[in-house]
Motif scaffolding. Structure first.
Motif, PDB file in Angstrom:
ATOM      1  N   UNK A  55       0.835  -1.194   0.000  1.00 49.63           N
ATOM      2  CA  UNK A  55       0.000   0.000   0.000  1.00 49.63           C
ATOM      3  C   UNK A  55       0.879   1.257   0.000  1.00 49.63           C
ATOM      4  N   UNK A  56       0.308   2.426  -0.280  1.00 49.28           N
ATOM      5  CA  UNK A  56       1.110   3.663  -0.364  1.00 49.28           C
ATOM      6  C   UNK A  56       1.869   3.961   0.924  1.00 49.28           C
ATOM      7  N   UNK A  57       2.979   4.650   0.774  1.00 48.32           N
ATOM      8  CA  UNK A  57       3.780   5.044   1.932  1.00 48.32           C
ATOM      9  C   UNK A  57       2.929   5.851   2.898  1.00 48.32           C
ATOM     10  N   UNK A  58       3.134   5.613   4.180  1.00 50.22           N
ATOM     11  CA  UNK A  58       2.385   6.335   5.196  1.00 50.22           C
ATOM     12  C   UNK A  58       1.124   5.631   5.654  1.00 50.22           C
ATOM     13  N   UNK A  59       0.737   4.553   4.961  1.00 53.06           N
ATOM     14  CA  UNK A  59      -0.485   3.838   5.326  1.00 53.06           C
ATOM     15  C   UNK A  59      -0.448   3.356   6.767  1.00 53.06           C
ATOM     16  N   UNK A  60       0.708   2.892   7.210  1.00 53.54           N
ATOM     17  CA  UNK A  60       0.800   2.289   8.552  1.00 53.54           C
ATOM     18  C   UNK A  60       0.528   3.294   9.651  1.00 53.54           C
TER      19      UNK A  60
END
Length: 249
Positions: free
Chosen positions: A109-114
């Motif tokens: 998933x896109x960066x920053x999702x976590x």
């Protein structure tokens, strides 16, 4: 609504408009709703089957139906109440496989999702940190009897207080996701290693409940709590990941 619990217990609400209301950590046990419009309403009651398993909708107890549907959606969840060492090992292996697939999904998933939060809920990284805390509570303190087993990266529940829990040990800084993954992997291995050698005799031994020391729990019961925490928070994580993906389309 700002009423205190003592002000609302036993009250009647007639012709009240609660459209869009949000109830968090609210006790609705034995509440009775008559002639209500619940179209689109959402109920999340993770302890439903553990506290009697009764939720009547139009006279039908839907609690077992909900539990069965969750087992269908999350293969391996039905094993969370395994009662012997062999069953526990299978249950934990299934859980690890489930989390591995979800971690792979997040990785893509896109960066920053976590670190994204949905409706004020914990982010994916915070959920993993909470499961670190849950392992420390129920394996470290509950089963092994370590007084202060807590890793600083753990994410405690702000609304709960544990006797002897020094919350200052938890880091106020946001750890990197790589650090979270490393600590989480260590804690998953701790449970796996314990279950790998546990015997029926040890499972039957009593321990102090880490939240209520006067109330004894068996080792098996402590492991069931860990399994329950894992599956419920996985469900929350997947729910929020679905919303994140849906909002991106």
């Amino acid at each position: 609504m700002t009423d205190t619990p003592t002000e609302t217990q036993g009250r009647d609400f007639v012709d009240a408009d609660l459209t869009g209301a949000r109830f968090t950590r609210v006790d609705l046990s034995r509440a009775v709703l008559r002639a209500v419009d619940v179209q689109g309403a959402e109920i999340d009651a993770p302890w439903l089957m553990e506290v009697g398993g009764v939720l009547l909708v139009n006279g039908v107890n839907v609690a077992p139906l909900v539990d069965a549907e969750l087992d269908r959606r999350f293969p391996g969840r039905s094993l969370r109440r395994a009662g012997d060492p062999a069953g526990l090992r299978v249950a934990w292996a299934a859980l690890e496989a489930t989390w591995a697939a979800t971690l792979a999904r997040v990785e893509a998933m896109p960066a920053g999702t976590v670190d994204r939060q949905v409706a004020g809920e914990w982010s994916f990284a915070q959920t993993l940190r909470h499961l670190v805390m849950a392992t420390d509570v129920w394996l470290g303190r509950g089963i092994r009897g370590i007084e202060q087993p807590y890793h600083p990266i753990g994410q405690p529940n702000a609304e709960y207080a544990m006797d002897g829990l020094d919350t200052s040990i938890f880091s106020p800084e946001q750890p990197s996701y790589d650090e979270v993954l490393a600590v989480r992997a260590e804690h998953v291995a701790q449970v796996r290693d314990f279950i790998a050698t546990v015997t029926p005799e040890v499972l039957a031994e009593e321990r102090r409940n880490p939240w209520d020391p006067a109330h004894p729990e068996t080792v098996l019961a402590c492991l069931h709590v860990i399994l329950g925490e894992e599956w419920e928070h996985h469900r929350y994580a997947v729910r929020d990941l679905d919303q994140i993906e849906a909002s991106a389309t």
